[in-house]
Every structure is written in C-alpha cells, then in structure tokens.
Scaffold this motif. Structure first.
Motif, PDB file in Angstrom:
ATOM      1  N   PHE A 129       0.818  -1.225   0.000  1.00 56.86           N
ATOM      2  CA  PHE A 129       0.000   0.000   0.000  1.00 56.86           C
ATOM      3  C   PHE A 129       0.847   1.268   0.000  1.00 56.86           C
ATOM      4  O   PHE A 129       0.328   2.362   0.040  1.00 56.86           O
ATOM      5  N   THR A 137       3.736   4.197  -1.101  1.00 50.46           N
ATOM      6  CA  THR A 137       4.329   4.878  -2.247  1.00 50.46           C
ATOM      7  C   THR A 137       5.853   4.734  -2.165  1.00 50.46           C
ATOM      8  O   THR A 137       6.384   4.368  -1.111  1.00 50.46           O
ATOM      9  N   THR A 166      -1.654   5.778   4.179  1.00 51.24           N
ATOM     10  CA  THR A 166      -3.046   5.496   3.817  1.00 51.24           C
ATOM     11  C   THR A 166      -3.086   4.156   3.104  1.00 51.24           C
ATOM     12  O   THR A 166      -2.100   3.739   2.496  1.00 51.24           O
ATOM     13  N   PHE A 167      -4.228   3.510   3.200  1.00 51.98           N
ATOM     14  CA  PHE A 167      -4.373   2.234   2.493  1.00 51.98           C
ATOM     15  C   PHE A 167      -4.935   2.486   1.101  1.00 51.98           C
ATOM     16  O   PHE A 167      -6.069   2.134   0.820  1.00 51.98           O
ATOM     17  N   ASN A 168      -4.144   3.137   0.232  1.00 57.57           N
ATOM     18  CA  ASN A 168      -4.708   3.323  -1.109  1.00 57.57           C
ATOM     19  C   ASN A 168      -4.293   2.188  -2.037  1.00 57.57           C
ATOM     20  O   ASN A 168      -3.254   1.534  -1.837  1.00 57.57           O
ATOM     21  N   LEU A 169      -5.133   1.967  -3.016  1.00 54.75           N
ATOM     22  CA  LEU A 169      -4.994   0.769  -3.837  1.00 54.75           C
ATOM     23  C   LEU A 169      -4.258   1.026  -5.144  1.00 54.75           C
ATOM     24  O   LEU A 169      -4.323   0.221  -6.070  1.00 54.75           O
ATOM     25  N   GLU A 170      -3.524   2.126  -5.183  1.00 53.52           N
ATOM     26  CA  GLU A 170      -2.883   2.522  -6.437  1.00 53.52           C
ATOM     27  C   GLU A 170      -1.955   1.430  -6.965  1.00 53.52           C
ATOM     28  O   GLU A 170      -1.970   1.117  -8.156  1.00 53.52           O
ATOM     29  N   THR A 203      -3.906  -1.296  -8.778  1.00 53.31           N
ATOM     30  CA  THR A 203      -4.358  -0.986 -10.133  1.00 53.31           C
ATOM     31  C   THR A 203      -3.153  -0.976 -11.077  1.00 53.31           C
ATOM     32  O   THR A 203      -3.243  -1.449 -12.206  1.00 53.31           O
TER      33      THR A 203
END
Lengths: 272, 298
Positions: free
Chosen positions: A34, A36, A49-53, A56
């Motif tokens: 998760f 960057t 943050t737990f973003n899913l970038e 994808t």
C-alpha cells in the motif's frame, strides 16, 4: 491436570512472539503493497493510507488477470486429474486380487524415489515432440499420476470393511458402481485432502511452467511474479508486493479454511 | 474344457484391475520411467542443440564433471545448503508444533499462523525475501543499522549468499513441516500422558520419554521429505541469486537447469541429473535402513 497460570502466560508469550515472527514477512509484504515509493525508502512499517494505487498499477503492467485465470485452470485440472487417476489406481490395489499386484505396487513406490528434476530434460523434449509447448495439457498432464496420492487414498480405502464389498457383490453391484457409489462417498475426507494438496502444490509450481511456457498465453502467476520482479526491481517495490499479495491470497485462503483437514489427512498419509 | 478359455476367465480380475491402473501406468511410463532411462542414456553422449544423442563418449561426461571445479563447487554448495536448512528447519517446526499442540484458548489461530508459509509459493516468498535482503532499503540492514552493526550485502557477498538463501528456505518450508508434525503429535494416544502424570513426571521428561518416541515415525517421514526437498531446491535460487555471486549458490538443480536450457549441454546436464538421482536414492535407502532401527511404531 490443568496448565498452571504462570505456565499459561509463558506459553502464550512464546506462541505470540514466534507466530508473529513466522507471519511477519507476509504482513510486511501486505503493508508495503500500500506504500508509495518515498514511504518505502523512509522505511516505515505502516503505510500512511491504504490506497490501492499499486494494485491498479500491477494489473496494468502485467496481464495478471490472464495469469490468474491460467493458474486456476491449471491447478483445478491437475487437482481433478489426480483425484481421478489416483482413486482408480488405489481402488485396484485394495479391491482386486491379481498376479503382479505387488510388483506394480513396487513400481509405484519407486516413482517416489525419482526426483522430478532428474527427468525434466527428456520431459521437455517429449512436450516439444507432442507440440504441447504453451498448452494447458503440457502444463497439467504430466502431474496427473501421483504415487503419494495413490497411497493416501489406498490408506483410506483399506479401512472400508470387506463385508461391504462382499454384500455389494451379492447385491449384483458392478465393480465400477461399487467404486463410484460406495467407495468414493465414504472416502470424501481423503479426497478433499488430496484435492487441496494438489491444488496448492500446482498453484505454487515454478520450474515446469518456466520451462514450457514461452509466451503469455498459458503462463501462470508464479512466472508472472518473476517477470514483474525483473521488470520493476529498482523502482517500484510497492507494485511488486501488490502482485505478491494477489498471487498468495487464493492459496492462503485455501490453507486457512482447510488447515485442520490438511494436517489430519497428510499426517495419516505419512504414516503408511 | 478349453484351457486358454479358462485362463482368460481366471485372469478377468487382473484384466479389470489393469484397466483401473492403466492411466497411472501410462503416465508414469511416459513422464517418469522413460525419461529416467533416457536421462541415463543421454548422460553417455554429446548431444546436438535439439537434444539428440550425437557422439557416444562413454563416461567422459562424468569424468569431466568430477574434475570440473564448477561442479565440485555446486556439490559443495548443495551439501552445505542441506546441512543449513534441514536440521534447523525441522527443530523449529517441532518447537512450533509442540507449542501449538497445547490445549489453550485460541490455539487454532496460532496453528493457522505457523502453517501459513505453506500457502505462500516459492516465487512469492522469494520476492518478499529479496526485498528484505535489499542492502539499502531492506529490513535486515535497517535492523543492523539501528543496533549499530555493520551492513551486510546479504545476497551479493559470496560469504553470506548461501546463508541468506538458507534462511529464506527454512522459512518457506517451516509451514509444511509444522503441519505434518502437529498431525503426528495429535495422533499420540492421550492415555499415555495420563498414566505418566500420575507419577508426577515433568514436561521435559514426558517429552523425552513419550512424545518424541511416539512421534518418531512422523519425524522420520519429515526428515526424509525435507532432505529430498532440499536437494531439489530451484525457485528461490532463480529469483534471489541466479546461482551467484561467484557460484556460491549454484545448487545442483539450478546447475542442471543452466547446463541444459542455457548452455544446451544436454549430455553433461543429464550426467548431473543422474548424480542427483543417485544421491536421492542413497538418502532414501539410508533413511529407511536407519529408520527401521530407530523408529518406534505404535
């Protein structure tokens, strides 16, 4: 006798510390997936943050969906193939008396002593001759017969009372009907164990798909991981770890659900 | 009565049985027995690029291998790797299994955690460990840094590479060994412990006198499997080190793979494959010979 309280605390302490150590690499990969780039370089453990970038991205970079589908097709085919081939053989060993049975049984045992890697060179040539490079049958068929699976099922079949077999013969049940209607349903637990084991080992197979897939058409996720890692190595570890997590989720789930069953079944198979 | 007819009739059992065994027999013949003999055959030849036997060289492939420093290196690395991974791996798995065999609340959760590595493929584990071994951003060097120790080039230093690969391999295999050993522990008859408890026997006494002897068939099984698995290691080498640095991690299966599918030397590759086969055969036979004497069956 009950475990005393200090002993209990000590046990829980050991359990928590050691099991965390064992599970740590997976947890770590999950966290990294998760993050960057800058976060990874800072050396954090929890992502901001737990973003899913990354997830994808990994599906953009690789035909991962395609690879996942291939892995499912291959693993399920091997699983079913092993169940059919091994249960037929185990049935013959338990419910038939015939000349040469011991010899054939010995042949089966001897296959366990031949490491698969020692035979891979001619096997690759065989697959080439059959023109089975980049095909599902090339990936699956060589693994349908399995001595370990045959023994596991034979173990279970041996526990079926002989009287049942005799009764079925008197009732005029054919050999195959007895196998299909009586033996297989009774042995459901062993079949499930062998099925889970077959799925797991095939999903995780590495060397064989590496040798006989030369393009993306039937390539499996494990080879996809190698591809991903060699493409991304220097820069985007987050994307690589997202790929890792996607690949291990199906088998981890299977293991979490079937752990108890697998442990019982495999240790029974281990002890002749 | 016609004798051939009665023979035909008498063998009906055998013929039907053969029908059930046929799929296995065909598959084993094509993908196990034939290639095994073919490998032995090829090991006496020089081959062309397509892998056809070209010139019979007798035992020259073997002589060449035994004299080549590259192969000696590979054998040494393989044996060291087996010694690093098998004993520690099994002791760790046994320790975890003993802990997880206690009847405590929530023990199922811990069992799942210990066995989890079995669900993580070799390729996935290798990628995770590759990151942890990363010299600049990997976890291990960061840990060393925080405690003020010098940095280690885990996978790039010939002194450390084999140890690093062994560490990751122990982790990869611990889940499976754990599961098998836990299964073995749970098969031990409870009554044995009950009678010993009355005598006031301590934990370690029970471990030595009851648990380990009763577990010995399972231990024996997992030792054999682990030894064989260690000799067959490939995936982590391919992803972590590619046999390097300076061939310090060129384990035998990786060496066969490179010789055959990178250098196209199928003759010498086959000779190595035969040596691998012989080693595994010896290990298995030794295990059974020793096992027969040492193992206590219930």
């Amino acid at each position: 006798m009950k475990t005393s309280l200090p002993a209990k605390i000590w046990l829980y302490f050991l359990l928590i510390v050691t099991s965390l150590c064992v599970f740590f690499p997976v947890l770590y990969a999950f966290m990294i997936s998760f993050m960057t780039g800058p976060e990874i370089i800072q050396g954090r453990f929890f992502p901001q943050t737990f973003n899913l970038e990354n997830y994808t991205k990994v599906f953009d970079r690789l035909p991962l969906l395609n690879y996942l589908l291939n892995s499912f097709i291959v693993s399920i085919s091997v699983m079913l193939g092993q169940l059919v081939v091994c249960s037929l053989a185990a049935y013959a060993f338990v419910f038939f008396k015939f000349k040469g049975r011991d010899f054939i049984f010995f042949l089966f045992i001897s296959t366990m002593m031949i490491p698969w890697e020692a035979t891979m060179i001619p096997n690759v040539f065989t697959i080439r001759k059959l023109d089975w490079f980049n095909t599902y049958q090339g990936l699956t068929l060589p693994f349908f017969a399995l001595a370990f699976g045959t023994f596991l099922l034979r173990q279970h079949f041996l526990t079926i009372p002989k009287e049942l077999h005799e009764a079925s013969q008197i009732a005029g049940l054919s050999r195959f009907k007895f196998f299909w209607k009586v033996v297989l349903p009774i042995s459901k637990t062993s079949l499930v164990t062998l099925g889970a084991y077959g799925f797991l080992t095939t999903w995780n197979m590495y060397l064989w798909p590496l040798l006989i897939t030369t393009n993306q058409s039937v390539r499996t996720v494990q080879i996809g991981l190698k591809q991903l890692q060699s493409q991304e190595i220097a820069t985007e570890w987050g994307v690589v770890m997202a790929g890792v997590i996607v690949v291990i989720i199906p088998t981890l789930l299977l293991l979490f659900i079937g752990q108890k069953q697998l442990q019982k079944g495999l240790s029974q198979g281990a002890l002749k | 009565m016609n004798t051939t007819g009665s023979l035909w009739k008498r063998s009906v059992n055998g013929r039907t049985a053969l029908l059930y065994l046929l799929p296995s027999i065909i598959l084993f013949s094509v993908f196990v027995f034939y290639p095994m003999f073919r490998t032995i055959y090829l090991s006496f030849f020089l081959t062309d690029q397509a892998g056809n036997a070209a010139i019979n060289v007798g035992f020259e492939n073997y002589q060449y291998l035994l004299g080549s420093s590259e192969f000696q290196n590979s054998m040494k690395a393989t044996i060291l790797f087996v010694l690093y991974t098998v004993p520690i791996g099994i002791i760790l798995a046994l320790f975890f299994a003993l802990l997880a065999n206690e009847k405590l609340k929530g023990i199922g959760f811990f069992r799942t955690m210990y066995s989890s590595t079995m669900g993580v493929s070799v390729a996935a584990s290798s990628v995770i460990w590759l990151f942890m071994f990363n010299p600049s951003i990997g976890m291990f060097n960061r840990l060393l840094q925080t405690v003020g120790l010098p940095q280690i080039q885990w996978l790039l230093d010939p002194e450390w590479a084999l140890l690093s690969v062994s560490m990751s391999t122990i982790w990869m295999n611990v889940g499976f060994s754990f599961l098998i050993l836990l299964g073995g522990l749970q098969n031990i008859d409870e009554h044995l412990y009950e009678s010993s408890r009355i005598d006031g026997a301590g934990y370690f006494y029970r471990l030595r006198r009851i648990t380990l002897p009763m577990l010995s068939p399972t231990l024996f099984f997992i030792i054999t499997i682990s030894l064989i698995n260690a000799f067959q290691t490939f995936g982590q080498i391919d992803i972590l080190t590619k046999g390097g640095p300076s061939q310090s991690t060129n384990l035998i299966v990786y060496s066969i793979y490179r010789e055959a599918f990178v250098n196209y030397q199928f003759g010498t590759a086959s000779a190595q494959a035969v040596i691998l086969f012989v080693i595994i055969l010896i290990v298995t036979i030794l295990q059974f010979k020793l096992g027969e004497r040492k193992v206590h069956y219930q």
